[in-house]
Design a protein around this motif. Structure first.
Motif, PDB file in Angstrom:
ATOM      1  N   TRP A   1     -20.650 -58.878  28.266  1.00  0.00           N
ATOM      2  CA  TRP A   1     -19.948 -58.596  26.999  1.00  0.00           C
ATOM      3  C   TRP A   1     -19.569 -57.128  26.854  1.00  0.00           C
ATOM      4  N   ARG A   2     -20.377 -56.245  27.430  1.00  0.00           N
ATOM      5  CA  ARG A   2     -20.054 -54.818  27.271  1.00  0.00           C
ATOM      6  C   ARG A   2     -18.796 -54.459  28.067  1.00  0.00           C
ATOM      7  N   VAL A   3     -18.634 -55.125  29.200  1.00  0.00           N
ATOM      8  CA  VAL A   3     -17.426 -54.909  30.004  1.00  0.00           C
ATOM      9  C   VAL A   3     -16.206 -55.431  29.226  1.00  0.00           C
ATOM     10  N   ARG A   4     -16.400 -56.627  28.676  1.00  0.00           N
ATOM     11  CA  ARG A   4     -15.290 -57.222  27.917  1.00  0.00           C
ATOM     12  C   ARG A   4     -14.920 -56.345  26.715  1.00  0.00           C
ATOM     13  N   LEU A   5     -15.960 -55.882  26.027  1.00  0.00           N
ATOM     14  CA  LEU A   5     -15.734 -55.087  24.826  1.00  0.00           C
ATOM     15  C   LEU A   5     -15.051 -53.768  25.165  1.00  0.00           C
ATOM     16  N   SER A   6     -15.532 -53.172  26.295  1.00  0.00           N
ATOM     17  CA  SER A   6     -14.980 -51.892  26.710  1.00  0.00           C
ATOM     18  C   SER A   6     -13.481 -52.011  26.957  1.00  0.00           C
ATOM     19  N   LEU A   7     -13.092 -53.078  27.630  1.00  0.00           N
ATOM     20  CA  LEU A   7     -11.667 -53.271  27.909  1.00  0.00           C
ATOM     21  C   LEU A   7     -10.910 -53.547  26.610  1.00  0.00           C
ATOM     22  N   ALA A   8     -11.530 -54.368  25.750  1.00  0.00           N
ATOM     23  CA  ALA A   8     -10.860 -54.743  24.503  1.00  0.00           C
ATOM     24  C   ALA A   8     -10.674 -53.537  23.601  1.00  0.00           C
ATOM     25  N   LEU A   9     -11.702 -52.711  23.510  1.00  0.00           N
ATOM     26  CA  LEU A   9     -11.634 -51.600  22.554  1.00  0.00           C
ATOM     27  C   LEU A   9     -10.883 -50.409  23.108  1.00  0.00           C
ATOM     28  N   ASN A  10     -11.162 -50.060  24.395  1.00  0.00           N
ATOM     29  CA  ASN A  10     -10.563 -48.842  24.934  1.00  0.00           C
ATOM     30  C   ASN A  10      -9.226 -49.076  25.614  1.00  0.00           C
ATOM     31  N   GLY A  11      -9.019 -50.296  26.035  1.00  0.00           N
ATOM     32  CA  GLY A  11      -7.779 -50.584  26.751  1.00  0.00           C
ATOM     33  C   GLY A  11      -7.718 -49.928  28.111  1.00  0.00           C
ATOM     34  N   ARG A  12      -8.851 -49.525  28.628  1.00  0.00           N
ATOM     35  CA  ARG A  12      -8.919 -48.936  29.978  1.00  0.00           C
ATOM     36  C   ARG A  12      -9.825 -49.791  30.839  1.00  0.00           C
ATOM     37  N   MET A  13      -9.631 -49.740  32.141  1.00  0.00           N
ATOM     38  CA  MET A  13     -10.500 -50.508  33.028  1.00  0.00           C
ATOM     39  C   MET A  13     -11.942 -50.053  32.823  1.00  0.00           C
ATOM     40  N   PRO A  14     -12.832 -51.007  32.610  1.00  0.00           N
ATOM     41  CA  PRO A  14     -14.215 -50.642  32.267  1.00  0.00           C
ATOM     42  C   PRO A  14     -14.933 -49.959  33.437  1.00  0.00           C
ATOM     43  N   ARG A  15     -15.791 -49.007  33.070  1.00  0.00           N
ATOM     44  CA  ARG A  15     -16.713 -48.423  34.050  1.00  0.00           C
ATOM     45  C   ARG A  15     -18.108 -48.700  33.543  1.00  0.00           C
TER      46      ARG A  15
ATOM     47  N   TYR B   1     -16.877 -46.360  38.776  1.00  0.00           N
ATOM     48  CA  TYR B   1     -15.762 -45.791  39.540  1.00  0.00           C
ATOM     49  C   TYR B   1     -14.486 -45.957  38.719  1.00  0.00           C
ATOM     50  N   PRO B   2     -13.546 -45.002  38.846  1.00  0.00           N
ATOM     51  CA  PRO B   2     -12.237 -45.242  38.254  1.00  0.00           C
ATOM     52  C   PRO B   2     -11.493 -46.329  39.032  1.00  0.00           C
ATOM     53  N   TRP B   3     -10.585 -47.022  38.384  1.00  0.00           N
ATOM     54  CA  TRP B   3      -9.929 -48.168  39.013  1.00  0.00           C
ATOM     55  C   TRP B   3      -9.198 -47.823  40.302  1.00  0.00           C
ATOM     56  N   TYR B   4      -8.719 -46.568  40.409  1.00  0.00           N
ATOM     57  CA  TYR B   4      -7.893 -46.213  41.561  1.00  0.00           C
ATOM     58  C   TYR B   4      -8.710 -45.715  42.745  1.00  0.00           C
ATOM     59  N   ASP B   5      -9.996 -45.546  42.536  1.00  0.00           N
ATOM     60  CA  ASP B   5     -10.821 -44.999  43.609  1.00  0.00           C
ATOM     61  C   ASP B   5     -12.181 -45.692  43.590  1.00  0.00           C
ATOM     62  N   THR B   6     -12.179 -46.958  43.982  1.00  0.00           N
ATOM     63  CA  THR B   6     -13.425 -47.724  43.947  1.00  0.00           C
ATOM     64  C   THR B   6     -13.524 -48.604  45.187  1.00  0.00           C
ATOM     65  N   PRO B   7     -14.745 -48.723  45.743  1.00  0.00           N
ATOM     66  CA  PRO B   7     -14.915 -49.669  46.851  1.00  0.00           C
ATOM     67  C   PRO B   7     -14.920 -51.115  46.344  1.00  0.00           C
ATOM     68  N   ASN B   8     -15.054 -51.275  45.023  1.00  0.00           N
ATOM     69  CA  ASN B   8     -15.208 -52.627  44.463  1.00  0.00           C
ATOM     70  C   ASN B   8     -13.851 -53.193  44.095  1.00  0.00           C
ATOM     71  N   ILE B   9     -13.228 -53.810  45.097  1.00  0.00           N
ATOM     72  CA  ILE B   9     -11.835 -54.209  44.916  1.00  0.00           C
ATOM     73  C   ILE B   9     -11.694 -55.658  44.477  1.00  0.00           C
ATOM     74  N   HIS B  10     -12.801 -56.417  44.503  1.00  0.00           N
ATOM     75  CA  HIS B  10     -12.721 -57.817  44.110  1.00  0.00           C
ATOM     76  C   HIS B  10     -13.841 -58.162  43.137  1.00  0.00           C
ATOM     77  N   LEU B  11     -13.775 -57.555  41.969  1.00  0.00           N
ATOM     78  CA  LEU B  11     -14.803 -57.821  40.966  1.00  0.00           C
ATOM     79  C   LEU B  11     -14.620 -59.216  40.381  1.00  0.00           C
ATOM     80  N   CYS B  12     -15.734 -59.836  40.016  1.00  0.00           N
ATOM     81  CA  CYS B  12     -15.646 -61.180  39.448  1.00  0.00           C
ATOM     82  C   CYS B  12     -16.741 -61.388  38.403  1.00  0.00           C
TER      83      CYS B  12
END
Lengths: 388, 206
Positions: B120-134, B140-151
């Protein structure tokens, strides 16, 4: 079989006070892959450290093309330190206070074991090209006979780099029950076309030297020193890397401020190679160089097992640790990794380490802390697992 | 061993039978393998991308190969390992489906742990901030992360079904490091678990 004796060296001893090691002469023939056999034949070897009561701490070190049994200590012929002083010795990764280290001069060599420079018992003359061609498997067979003579059934570890690594692989394939662990370094399960090509350049340089005399130079009192030196110079380049040569020498000039517009060595890299060539001929036999390079060329472990490398290691209980170096283009990482994958496919226990180094193939002989850490960790865990 | 085991690794360790033949894909510096070797006498093997980590493993006496889960798993023969482990690694693979297929082929069981991007914190972070959650685990920022297939947990259970795997056990990993069994199709864990651990079995033996 005779008791161990002092080996006979063909070259003058630069360090007569140095330990000369041992040699055993076997009366029983050594059968060779070429379909011939030699008898009697001699195996010259050195040992370091002491064998424990359970005879479970023996480590066999296999030397490379131009190496020999003098792994550490002063070399009797060159007077210089042995070729693997960084890896072997008291407190070193292959700790001679803990392990009994054995290294034998390969059959076909020129440091006391039977080879083309030795006397053919049938004729009383040096064998020359009458010595049968030998293979890596023949070298290993000879070592196995030596270990039988020494009463050593099992080896805690067999290790070596380059052609030494080929022997390690052959040991694991030929005598899986005798090899508890194997650490082949900077090697390949088959010699590549490029490597065969380089060897052929070296052989042709030797055979083009008029003093080679069709291999009969010993009988005729000559030495194909120029040809052997050229062979060594060409080979030496393959042991280094472009980056290492550049860093060491660049375009620096030797003993002069400007280029000379002559063919005498202007560049430092030239005089370095000249030195490598000329010092080599003082300690190595040209025919031995032909024989041993040929043995490497012929090495193709998978070919003996229907073309599938994994078959060579089927059912292996030997533990493996394979090591390669990033800048080694003679025995590059993919060749080493191929061995690791074959071992995986044979469900063997295998580690594979690639070490970052810009020093080329020779890195395995040099001060490479990551190599030492891997070797130490591997040997420790193997020794613990068998209580050695 | 001085270090305490990461909670998801401890939970995986619980799933490994004594003396099992184990392959840890993405074994890092070998913490889990060493633990399994000392506490469960497993025959442990590892595959690890980072050379530094591999060297550390070998120096600790572990049988580890430098390699890439995406590229090298096809080299492994089928059904040679009792358990294959993929801990916090699937999200960093280029082709998670192919990797999972290989794991199910190589091992009789496959243990997978993963971070849950459905928290829920990931969901909320995206909903409230409108930025990819960290998150703490994936900072990691979305453009520099080894985690390319989050699920999310639900995403993974769907993938497992598609790959023909039965879920034998499913554990939810809580923020405090504790784990508890969950129904893999339950709504709750997908929103409230930090991560999950699954023990999979190929539906039809190969």
């Amino acid at each position: 079989m005779a008791e161990p004796a002092t080996p006979r060296f063909l070259r003058p001893l630069a360090a007569p006070g140095a330990e000369l090691g041992h040699a055993i002469t076997f009366d029983a023939p050594l059968g060779l892959d070429a379909g011939r056999s030699i008898a009697p034949w001699t195996c010259a070897y050195m040992t370091y450290g002491s064998l424990n009561a359970a005879r479970s701490n023996a480590v066999l070190v296999c030397h490379a093309l131009t190496g020999d049994q003098f792994v550490i200590g002063r070399h009797p012929v060159t007077g210089k330190p042995g070729w693997w002083t960084s890896m072997v010795g008291p407190g070193k990764p292959i700790d001679t206070e803990r392990f009994f280290v054995i290294c034998a001069n390969v059959v076909g060599g020129c440091m006391g074991s039977s080879g083309p420079a030795e006397t053919d018992p049938r004729t009383g003359q040096p064998y020359g090209l009458d010595f049968p061609l030998v293979t890596v498997r023949d070298m290993v067979r000879a070592q196995a006979a030596l270990l039988d003579a020494l009463g050593i059934e099992k080896l805690l570890c067999v290790t070596g780099g380059s052609m030494g690594g080929m022997q390690v692989l052959q040991w694991a394939a030929s005598y899986p029950d005798r090899v508890v662990s194997a650490m082949p370094i900077a090697t390949a399960a088959r010699h590549s076309a490029q490597n065969i090509a380089f060897h052929e350049v070296g052989r042709q340089a030797i055979m083009a030297d008029p003093d080679w005399r069709g291999g009969r130079y010993a009988a005729e009192g000559t030495q194909p020193s120029k040809g052997l030196a050229v062979a060594r110079m060409a080979a030496h380049i393959t042991y280094l890397s472009e980056a290492a040569l550049q860093r060491k020498f660049g375009r620096e000039l030797q003993d002069r401020a400007e280029i000379s517009f002559r063919f005498a060595p202007d560049f430092q890299v030239e005089s370095y190679l000249h030195y490598q060539g000329s010092s080599f001929v003082d300690r190595f036999d040209a025919n031995s160089y032909l024989y041993i390079t040929r043995a490497m060329d012929y090495f193709d472990l998978a070919a003996d097992y229907g073309g599938t490398l994994a078959e060579a290691f089927r059912g292996a209980r030997t533990r493996f640790c394979i090591v390669s170096f990033t800048s080694d283009w003679l025995f590059p990482t993919p060749e080493n990794k191929r061995i690791a994958h074959a071992l995986n496919a044979a469900a063997a226990t295998v580690s594979f380490v690639e070490i970052e180094s810009d020093r080329g193939h020779d890195a395995f002989l040099l001060d490479e802390p990551e190599l030492f850490a891997a070797a130490r960790g591997f040997l420790n865990s193997v020794a613990q697992s068998v209580g050695a | 061993m001085a270090r305490s085991l990461r909670p998801d690794l401890a939970a995986i360790a619980e799933m490994i039978p004594e003396g099992a033949r184990v392959l840890d894909v993405g074994c890092g510096d070998g913490q889990l393998l060493e633990h399994l070797k000392t506490t469960r006498q497993v025959d442990g093997h590892g595959l690890e991308l980072s050379q530094q980590n591999v060297n550390a493993c070998v120096a600790r006496g572990l049988a580890v190969i430098q390699g890439d889960a995406d590229a090298d798993l096809h080299e492994y023969p089928s059904q040679v390992f009792d358990v294959v482990i993929l801990s916090q690694t699937i999200q960093a693979t280029r082709n998670p489906r192919a990797v999972l297929d290989h794991l199910l082929r190589i091992g009789r069981r496959t243990a997978v742990s993963l971070p849950n991007f459905g928290h829920w914190r990931v969901r909320l972070s995206l909903a409230l901030n409108g930025r990819m959650p960290r998150t703490r685990a994936l900072d990691y920022p979305w453009y520099d992360t080894p985690n390319i297939h989050l699920c999310t947990i639900a995403d993974f259970t769907a993938l497992a079904a598609e790959a023909g795997a039965d879920i034998e056990r499913a554990l939810a990993l809580r923020a405090d490091g504790r784990t508890h069994p969950m129904r893999s199709d339950a709504w709750g864990p997908n929103s409230f678990a930090e991560g999950a651990i699954f023990l999979l079995k190929p539906r039809q033996p190969l």
